[in-house]
Design a protein around this motif. Structure first.
Motif: not given
Length: 172
Positions: A51-60, A87-106
């Motif tokens: 199954a493909p897995t999709q995690q994080g925020n999709w930001v355009t 990050d609790i140690f750097h509250p002035n930084r926000w991160d919007y990561p996105y990760h998509y892993k298809p079943g087969y592929g990069k």
């Protein structure tokens, strides 16, 4: 003695010898094991299903184009949504990561980072190449990574969709 042989299935009660089918059962077990193990192989057949897995925020790119220096955290929340990582140690930084892993592929990985000053106003941001539109399928995601205006192979004429709707790049 006949009772002993009947109990051991060597002779039927009528006294006729019975041949045991252990060779046939062994073949049946071997075929069943082979068929079962073929389902565990990997390859282009799709076995096993991954199954493909999709995690994080999709930001355009359009959402990021709304950002301006001096925006408050509430304005950024309105434009981009809730950040995945604060990050609790750097509250002035926000991160919007996105990760998509298809079943087969990069896999596809993107990150958008925002930094705020001590007054909680947006100071700067940095990001990987962002997609132009919303996710539809893996092929759209893969093409949105490689076909960006920063990429020298970007073809602006390819921005027209099948229904003839022409999109224009956002002005900065």
């Amino acid at each position: 003695m006949l009772m002993n042989q009947v109990a051991n299935n060597k002779v039927s009660p009528s006294g006729v010898a019975i041949k045991s089918g252990s060779a046939g059962i062994a073949k049946l077990i071997a075929v069943a094991a082979l068929v079962t193990l073929v389902g565990c192989s990997s390859g282009k057949w799709g076995f096993p299903y991954r199954a493909p897995t999709q995690q994080g925020n999709w930001v355009t790119a359009e959402q990021v184009s709304y950002l301006r220096q001096g925006f408050t955290k509430d304005q950024v929340l309105y434009a981009l949504g809730t950040p995945t990582l604060v990050d609790i140690f750097h509250p002035n930084r926000w991160d919007y990561p996105y990760h998509y892993k298809p079943g087969y592929g990069k896999p596809v990985h993107r990150n958008l980072s925002l930094w705020f000053d001590e007054n909680d106003l947006l100071e700067r941001w940095a990001h990987d190449p962002l997609p132009e539109g919303q996710p539809a399928d893996f092929e759209t995601q893969r093409s949105s990574i490689s076909a960006t205006p920063e990429n020298p192979e970007f073809d602006a004429s390819a921005a027209a969709t099948e229904d003839g709707f022409q999109t224009t790049p956002l002005a900065e």
